[in-house]
Each structure stands twice: as C-alpha cells, then as structure tokens.
Design a protein around this motif. Structure first.
Motif, mmCIF file in Angstrom:
data_model
loop_
_atom_site.group_PDB
_atom_site.id
_atom_site.type_symbol
_atom_site.label_atom_id
_atom_site.label_comp_id
_atom_site.label_asym_id
_atom_site.label_seq_id
_atom_site.Cartn_x
_atom_site.Cartn_y
_atom_site.Cartn_z
ATOM 1 N N PHE A 101 0.863 -1.173 0.000
ATOM 2 C CA PHE A 101 0.000 0.000 0.000
ATOM 3 C C PHE A 101 0.906 1.231 0.000
ATOM 4 O O PHE A 101 2.064 1.166 0.416
ATOM 5 C CB PHE A 101 -0.899 0.012 1.239
ATOM 6 N N ASP A 102 0.372 2.379 -0.413
ATOM 7 C CA ASP A 102 1.177 3.604 -0.440
ATOM 8 C C ASP A 102 1.808 3.908 0.924
ATOM 9 O O ASP A 102 2.957 4.337 1.005
ATOM 10 C CB ASP A 102 0.326 4.798 -0.879
ATOM 11 N N CYS A 103 1.070 3.666 1.990
ATOM 12 C CA CYS A 103 1.570 3.977 3.334
ATOM 13 C C CYS A 103 2.725 3.073 3.766
ATOM 14 O O CYS A 103 3.385 3.352 4.765
ATOM 15 C CB CYS A 103 0.432 3.899 4.351
ATOM 16 N N GLN A 104 2.984 2.005 3.010
ATOM 17 C CA GLN A 104 4.070 1.091 3.360
ATOM 18 C C GLN A 104 5.367 1.430 2.635
ATOM 19 O O GLN A 104 6.382 0.782 2.864
ATOM 20 C CB GLN A 104 3.672 -0.348 3.023
ATOM 21 N N LEU A 105 5.340 2.428 1.779
ATOM 22 C CA LEU A 105 6.553 2.875 1.104
ATOM 23 C C LEU A 105 7.187 3.934 2.001
ATOM 24 O O LEU A 105 6.592 4.985 2.255
ATOM 25 C CB LEU A 105 6.214 3.446 -0.274
ATOM 26 N N VAL A 106 8.365 3.632 2.525
ATOM 27 C CA VAL A 106 9.026 4.509 3.491
ATOM 28 C C VAL A 106 10.347 5.016 2.900
ATOM 29 O O VAL A 106 10.862 4.442 1.936
ATOM 30 C CB VAL A 106 9.267 3.764 4.830
ATOM 31 N N PRO A 158 0.239 1.715 -5.335
ATOM 32 C CA PRO A 158 -0.732 2.381 -6.203
ATOM 33 C C PRO A 158 -0.253 3.672 -6.869
ATOM 34 O O PRO A 158 -0.605 3.945 -8.004
ATOM 35 C CB PRO A 158 -1.918 2.644 -5.278
ATOM 36 N N GLN A 159 0.565 4.456 -6.181
ATOM 37 C CA GLN A 159 0.970 5.740 -6.754
ATOM 38 C C GLN A 159 2.034 5.619 -7.838
ATOM 39 O O GLN A 159 2.061 6.407 -8.765
ATOM 40 C CB GLN A 159 1.448 6.686 -5.681
ATOM 41 N N LEU A 160 2.914 4.648 -7.728
ATOM 42 C CA LEU A 160 3.972 4.504 -8.729
ATOM 43 C C LEU A 160 4.726 3.198 -8.572
ATOM 44 O O LEU A 160 4.541 2.471 -7.615
ATOM 45 C CB LEU A 160 4.952 5.680 -8.663
#
Length: 193
Positions: free
Chosen positions: A164-169, A187-189
């Motif tokens: 998920f987007d929130c898991q990209l750190v 999802p974003q890229l």
C-alpha cells in the motif's frame, strides 16, 4: 544509536499501527490498482512461472491478479508459497479448491501440489509481500527471514515487492542477509531498484 534489529522492530510496530487503521474499502481499491499494474507487466513478460501469495488481512490482496492471470494468461504457471518447516516451497496453484484455509502460520496455502524446480529460477517472477519497502527495493518483512532465505535461493528470479502507499518509506534498515526486490509496486507509482 539503535541496533538494526531494534530499528526494524520500531518500524514494524509503526507500520502495523498504520495498517490496522486502513479501511477495508481503501485496502481493496489499492489492491486492485496494484493488481492491474502487475497483471499487465506479468502478461508481457517472457517468464512463464509466477509465485504469488494469499494475503494476510493486513497485506495487499492479490486475488484479482490470480483471477486475471488465470483467464488472460493460461500459459503462465501460478505458484503459491507453502511453508515446509522454515522454508518456502512454491507449489502449483490450479484452483481455489486447492487452498487449505489455515496452515502452520495461519496463511492460506495450496494442498500438496507439484512444486517449482528452483533451478529454473530465471523463468520465475516472485511477487513478494512485506510490511514496508523503500525505493531501493529494500524490504521489511515480519522478522522471520522466510522470504529473504527463499529469494537468496532464486537469485535470477524477477522479484516484485507490493505494498500500500503507506508502506513505502524513505529507508529500510538492512542487514547483510536482507534480500532486496527488483521493483516495488504501490498504487501511486512503480520503483525500479
């Protein structure tokens, strides 16, 4: 300065807290976006075997990807991970009726089916879950090292992390035994490592 182990523990806790707060409809829509991205890329790949996974409640679901590949790419063999002791062994997936609801770790797995010959790893795409990823392909797993150990056995496989987007750190603390993925899909890229 905290040890890498402690840094990972703190990051795991932070990500798990965030994941628990995600509404089901948000997880479903983000899962579908990533599955569409993956489906197109896997369909165009010359590799004929793909190892997916059955998602835990806090993981990005690949259900729509499995359905898509079965209908649009019947020539591709789909494998799912099965835990044998401390080892991941890819087992052939043919239908949902093959799935055992609960395994030793509470993960849905196929019943005994033929396994993937890891000497053919150059023909394999592995879609890898994780608690967090960074843009360099570093992955934070659940702390047991199962995927790191498996990926080290198939170094020529194309490895695709999903989150998920929130898991990209911004960055993941890494140890020498941590195995990065080739690309990260969210999802974003898409990030190529």
């Amino acid at each position: 300065m905290c040890s890498i182990s402690n840094q990972k523990k703190v990051l795991r806790s932070q990500v798990r807290t965030t994941l628990r707060s995600l509404p089901a409809h948000y997880k479903a829509s983000q899962s579908n976006v990533v599955c569409q991205q993956l489906s197109a890329d896997i369909a165009h790949s010359a590799r004929t075997s793909v190892m997916l996974y059955m998602a835990l409640p806090d993981e990005l679901s690949l259900d729509s990807l499995i359905s898509s590949l079965q209908s649009s790419c019947p020539q591709k063999k789909i494998y799912l991970p099965v835990m044998h002791g401390q080892d991941i062994v890819p087992h052939l997936f043919t239908s949902r009726s093959d799935i055992v609801v609960e395994s030793q770790y509470g993960i849905a797995e196929p019943r005994y089916t033929p396994t993937f010959d890891i000497s053919c790893a150059s023909d394999l795409i592995v879609v890898v879950p994780g608690l967090a990823f960074d843009a360099c392909g570093h992955r934070l797993g659940r702390g047991k090292g199962f995927y790191d150990h498996f990926l080290a056995q198939v170094p020529t496989a194309l490895t695709l992390g999903v989150c998920f987007d929130c898991q990209l750190v911004p960055s993941i603390p890494i140890d020498a035994f941590d195995y990065p993925v080739s690309r990260v899909y969210c999802p974003q890229l898409i990030h190529s490592a």
